[in-house]
Design a protein around this motif. Structure first.
Motif, PDB file in Angstrom:
ATOM      1  N   UNK A 175       0.835  -1.201   0.000  1.00 52.25           N
ATOM      2  CA  UNK A 175       0.000   0.000   0.000  1.00 52.25           C
ATOM      3  C   UNK A 175       0.868   1.249   0.000  1.00 52.25           C
ATOM      4  N   UNK A 176       1.920   1.235   0.805  1.00 61.28           N
ATOM      5  CA  UNK A 176       2.834   2.373   0.851  1.00 61.28           C
ATOM      6  C   UNK A 176       3.493   2.603  -0.511  1.00 61.28           C
ATOM      7  N   UNK A 177       3.868   1.499  -1.166  1.00 59.47           N
ATOM      8  CA  UNK A 177       4.476   1.590  -2.497  1.00 59.47           C
ATOM      9  C   UNK A 177       3.514   2.247  -3.485  1.00 59.47           C
ATOM     10  N   UNK A 178       2.253   1.802  -3.462  1.00 57.58           N
ATOM     11  CA  UNK A 178       1.251   2.377  -4.366  1.00 57.58           C
ATOM     12  C   UNK A 178       1.026   3.862  -4.066  1.00 57.58           C
ATOM     13  N   UNK A 179       0.940   4.210  -2.787  1.00 54.51           N
ATOM     14  CA  UNK A 179       0.734   5.606  -2.395  1.00 54.51           C
ATOM     15  C   UNK A 179       1.922   6.471  -2.800  1.00 54.51           C
ATOM     16  N   UNK A 180       3.115   5.934  -2.647  1.00 53.46           N
ATOM     17  CA  UNK A 180       4.321   6.677  -3.003  1.00 53.46           C
ATOM     18  C   UNK A 180       4.363   6.975  -4.497  1.00 53.46           C
ATOM     19  N   UNK A 181       4.028   5.973  -5.319  1.00 55.16           N
ATOM     20  CA  UNK A 181       4.032   6.165  -6.766  1.00 55.16           C
ATOM     21  C   UNK A 181       2.930   7.129  -7.204  1.00 55.16           C
ATOM     22  N   UNK A 182       1.755   7.029  -6.581  1.00 55.92           N
ATOM     23  CA  UNK A 182       0.659   7.933  -6.915  1.00 55.92           C
ATOM     24  C   UNK A 182       1.009   9.372  -6.544  1.00 55.92           C
ATOM     25  N   UNK A 183       1.733   9.526  -5.437  1.00 59.48           N
ATOM     26  CA  UNK A 183       2.151  10.856  -5.005  1.00 59.48           C
ATOM     27  C   UNK A 183       3.202  11.433  -5.945  1.00 59.48           C
ATOM     28  N   UNK A 184       4.195  10.591  -6.310  1.00 62.94           N
ATOM     29  CA  UNK A 184       5.307  11.070  -7.129  1.00 62.94           C
ATOM     30  C   UNK A 184       4.900  11.328  -8.582  1.00 62.94           C
ATOM     31  N   UNK A 185       4.032  10.464  -9.115  1.00 62.08           N
ATOM     32  CA  UNK A 185       3.688  10.554 -10.539  1.00 62.08           C
ATOM     33  C   UNK A 185       2.379  11.316 -10.761  1.00 62.08           C
ATOM     34  N   UNK A 186       1.387  11.034  -9.903  1.00 61.50           N
ATOM     35  CA  UNK A 186       0.082  11.673 -10.087  1.00 61.50           C
ATOM     36  C   UNK A 186      -0.138  12.902  -9.240  1.00 61.50           C
ATOM     37  N   UNK A 187       0.728  13.121  -8.227  1.00 63.95           N
ATOM     38  CA  UNK A 187       0.612  14.272  -7.316  1.00 63.95           C
ATOM     39  C   UNK A 187      -0.786  14.354  -6.698  1.00 63.95           C
ATOM     40  N   UNK A 188      -1.319  13.183  -6.326  1.00 63.72           N
ATOM     41  CA  UNK A 188      -2.680  13.134  -5.788  1.00 63.72           C
ATOM     42  C   UNK A 188      -2.744  13.562  -4.328  1.00 63.72           C
ATOM     43  N   UNK A 189      -1.627  13.426  -3.601  1.00 64.73           N
ATOM     44  CA  UNK A 189      -1.585  13.834  -2.197  1.00 64.73           C
ATOM     45  C   UNK A 189      -0.122  13.990  -1.790  1.00 64.73           C
ATOM     46  N   UNK A 190       0.107  14.521  -0.610  1.00 60.49           N
ATOM     47  CA  UNK A 190       1.465  14.732  -0.126  1.00 60.49           C
ATOM     48  C   UNK A 190       2.151  13.395   0.137  1.00 60.49           C
ATOM     49  N   UNK A 191       3.416  13.336  -0.159  1.00 58.74           N
ATOM     50  CA  UNK A 191       4.150  12.067  -0.102  1.00 58.74           C
ATOM     51  C   UNK A 191       4.285  11.489   1.300  1.00 58.74           C
ATOM     52  N   UNK A 192       4.238  12.357   2.341  1.00 57.02           N
ATOM     53  CA  UNK A 192       4.455  11.834   3.690  1.00 57.02           C
ATOM     54  C   UNK A 192       3.361  10.857   4.127  1.00 57.02           C
ATOM     55  N   UNK A 193       2.193  10.901   3.461  1.00 57.44           N
ATOM     56  CA  UNK A 193       1.126   9.950   3.805  1.00 57.44           C
ATOM     57  C   UNK A 193       1.553   8.513   3.555  1.00 57.44           C
ATOM     58  N   UNK A 194       2.459   8.311   2.602  1.00 58.77           N
ATOM     59  CA  UNK A 194       2.933   6.954   2.310  1.00 58.77           C
ATOM     60  C   UNK A 194       3.771   6.389   3.456  1.00 58.77           C
ATOM     61  N   UNK A 195       4.185   7.243   4.370  1.00 53.10           N
ATOM     62  CA  UNK A 195       4.969   6.775   5.508  1.00 53.10           C
ATOM     63  C   UNK A 195       4.134   6.101   6.586  1.00 53.10           C
ATOM     64  N   UNK A 196       2.853   6.399   6.622  1.00 52.38           N
ATOM     65  CA  UNK A 196       2.003   5.837   7.688  1.00 52.38           C
ATOM     66  C   UNK A 196       1.939   4.306   7.626  1.00 52.38           C
ATOM     67  N   UNK A 197       1.687   3.692   6.456  1.00 49.11           N
ATOM     68  CA  UNK A 197       1.717   2.220   6.404  1.00 49.11           C
ATOM     69  C   UNK A 197       3.088   1.647   6.782  1.00 49.11           C
ATOM     70  N   UNK A 198       4.152   2.392   6.493  1.00 51.22           N
ATOM     71  CA  UNK A 198       5.498   1.919   6.842  1.00 51.22           C
ATOM     72  C   UNK A 198       5.661   1.868   8.348  1.00 51.22           C
ATOM     73  N   UNK A 199       5.174   2.893   9.042  1.00 46.31           N
ATOM     74  CA  UNK A 199       5.275   2.888  10.505  1.00 46.31           C
ATOM     75  C   UNK A 199       4.437   1.765  11.118  1.00 46.31           C
ATOM     76  N   UNK A 200       3.259   1.512  10.530  1.00 47.65           N
ATOM     77  CA  UNK A 200       2.427   0.405  11.028  1.00 47.65           C
ATOM     78  C   UNK A 200       3.156  -0.930  10.847  1.00 47.65           C
ATOM     79  N   UNK A 201       3.782  -1.111   9.688  1.00 47.16           N
ATOM     80  CA  UNK A 201       4.545  -2.337   9.443  1.00 47.16           C
ATOM     81  C   UNK A 201       5.744  -2.429  10.374  1.00 47.16           C
ATOM     82  N   UNK A 202       6.367  -1.296  10.652  1.00 45.87           N
ATOM     83  CA  UNK A 202       7.527  -1.261  11.558  1.00 45.87           C
ATOM     84  C   UNK A 202       7.149  -1.757  12.942  1.00 45.87           C
ATOM     85  N   UNK A 203       6.006  -1.306  13.455  1.00 47.37           N
ATOM     86  CA  UNK A 203       5.556  -1.749  14.782  1.00 47.37           C
ATOM     87  C   UNK A 203       5.259  -3.251  14.788  1.00 47.37           C
ATOM     88  N   UNK A 204       4.755  -3.768  13.669  1.00 46.64           N
ATOM     89  CA  UNK A 204       4.492  -5.204  13.583  1.00 46.64           C
ATOM     90  C   UNK A 204       5.799  -5.997  13.480  1.00 46.64           C
TER      91      UNK A 204
END
Length: 431
Positions: free
Chosen positions: A15-44
């Motif tokens: 999900x983070x990968x998809x959000x990151x690509x959508x942010x970088x290529x489509x500029x649909x939202x700020x890129x830092x949102x892609x970090x949230x799934x990463x932090x959730x995975x980190x805690x797991x």
């Protein structure tokens, strides 16, 4: 790691990968949102890390949080908070995207033919590990090393061949984590420039390593890995695609292009070669394969917190640890410090983040800093007995850290001189 945890974490990082690509290529939202799934995975991931990894992660998070808390009482810049939330998302998603390339198999990987013997075979092994490693990362070391181990115990000379071939990738490869961290911590650095100076440095390192390897005793009796020109088309193709794509779309992050190229390539390759099994193979990788990067993902996220904390602390205290101008001499000294820090056990991710945070105010040429960080990464993991690739070679093939150090310190010393000349030439030509 429990299968449920691995599966859920795999989908979070996807999900983070998809959000990151959508942010970088489509500029649909700020890129830092892609970090949230990463932090959730980190805690797991955290409960399943090795004890040494847990200690390092806790230290990085603690220092980062302390810096942010201190900054919160001294007009905290929200930019630093967003940097922590982002969790190095572009580097992590590149790691996940490139990880899918492990599903790629070549004829030499599957062959059961006898292994070639002698100096020429070891030189081919060095170059092959380097070119495979430039795209497949650590997988190249384990694929080749395990093949050699089937014939008998892996010798120190073979271990050095694996280590050098892999570590030299850090000088130039756009698919290597080192490049991702260099581009992130030296904002404004150009991939084309880093590769332009990195490839000659890599060639010098490969020539030196080949000369060193063929001079070792009993080298004529040692086995190498059966690599041929056909097997190397994949890394050459992908590297070319990324470089050309970057020239066509310079506004899209190199790390995003690397991730997208990796996904498109492996998707087409699986569809053409595996047919209906492609979906099953992909699901298996998501459910278990992605989780094998737990240590790296957690470390990159923790390093983001550290970077934000250090930057906040330096800003709040108005500390100026960097030289007034980051020129050739400062780059040479920084490179030496990065190598020393690696030998003491500091992961290059951490040292690169700290160097980038401290030096940022005095950097007028980000390419010079980027080259320094790449060189420090390569030479550091070659010399340090604590680097991930060294630990894998030590434990998997029963080669002592002392033997690796003894065979590598002269190489690192010589290559330090080569890097000093390269940095000086770059600084002179771009003064």
């Amino acid at each position: 790691m429990k299968r449920l945890t691995a599966t859920f974490s795999g989908y979070l990082l996807l999900l983070s990968l998809a959000m990151s690509l959508l942010s970088a290529i489509g500029h649909l939202f700020d890129s830092y949102w892609a970090g949230i799934p990463i932090w959730l995975a980190t805690f797991l991931f955290f409960p399943h890390l090795k004890s040494s990894q847990k200690k390092q992660v806790i230290l990085l998070l603690s220092l980062g949080i302390i810096g942010l808390v201190y900054g919160s009482f001294h007009q905290l810049n929200t930019e630093y908070v967003l940097r922590a939330i982002a969790a190095n998302q572009m580097v992590v998603t590149m790691l996940v995207g490139v990880g899918f390339l492990k599903l790629f198999a070549t004829e030499p990987t599957m062959t059961e033919k006898p292994l070639p013997i002698g100096k020429r075979s070891l030189i081919k092994t060095l170059v092959g590990v380097h070119l495979f490693g430039s795209v497949l990362n650590m997988s190249s070391v384990l694929i080749v090393g395990d093949k050699l181990a089937h014939r008998g115990p892996v010798t120190v000379t073979q271990g050095v061949t694996l280590l050098r071939g892999f570590a030299i990738c850090a000088f130039w490869s756009p698919f290597f984590a080192a490049m991702g961290m260099a581009l992130t911590n030296a904002p404004g650095a150009q991939l084309s420039t880093l590769i332009m100076y990195g490839i000659p440095t890599s060639i010098a390192a490969l020539f030196l390593s080949a000369w060193d390897i063929v001079r070792q005793p009993n080298v004529d009796k040692l086995a190498g890995y059966p690599i041929n020109i056909y097997s190397l088309w994949m890394p050459a193709l992908l590297a070319t695609i990324v470089i050309v794509a970057h020239l066509i779309w310079p506004n899209i992050s190199v790390l995003s292009l690397v991730s997208l190229t990796s996904l498109v390539f492996i998707g087409l390759w699986l569809a053409l070669n595996e047919g209906r099994q492609a979906i099953t193979i992909t699901k298996d990788h998501i459910h278990s394969g992605i989780a094998r990067s737990a240590g790296e993902v957690t470390l990159f996220a923790s390093a983001a917190m550290l970077a934000a904390g250090v930057a906040t602390l330096l800003s709040s205290l108005d500390l100026k640890l960097a030289p007034q101008h980051f020129g050739a001499m400062a780059a040479v000294i920084t490179l030496l410090i990065l190598i020393i820090l690696a030998v003491t056990g500091m992961h290059p991710v951490t040292s690169v983040v700290i160097a980038g945070s401290i030096l940022a105010p005095s950097v007028t040429d980000p390419n010079l800093l980027g080259l320094t960080l790449l060189m420090g990464w390569s030479l550091g993991i070659t010399l340090s007995p604590f680097s991930g690739v060294q630990l894998s070679i030590q434990s998997r093939y029963h080669i002592s850290s002392y033997e690796l150090f003894k065979h590598n310190w002269r190489y690192v010393l010589f290559m330090y001189g080569v890097c000093v000349m390269t940095l000086s030439v770059y600084a002179h030509l771009n003064a």
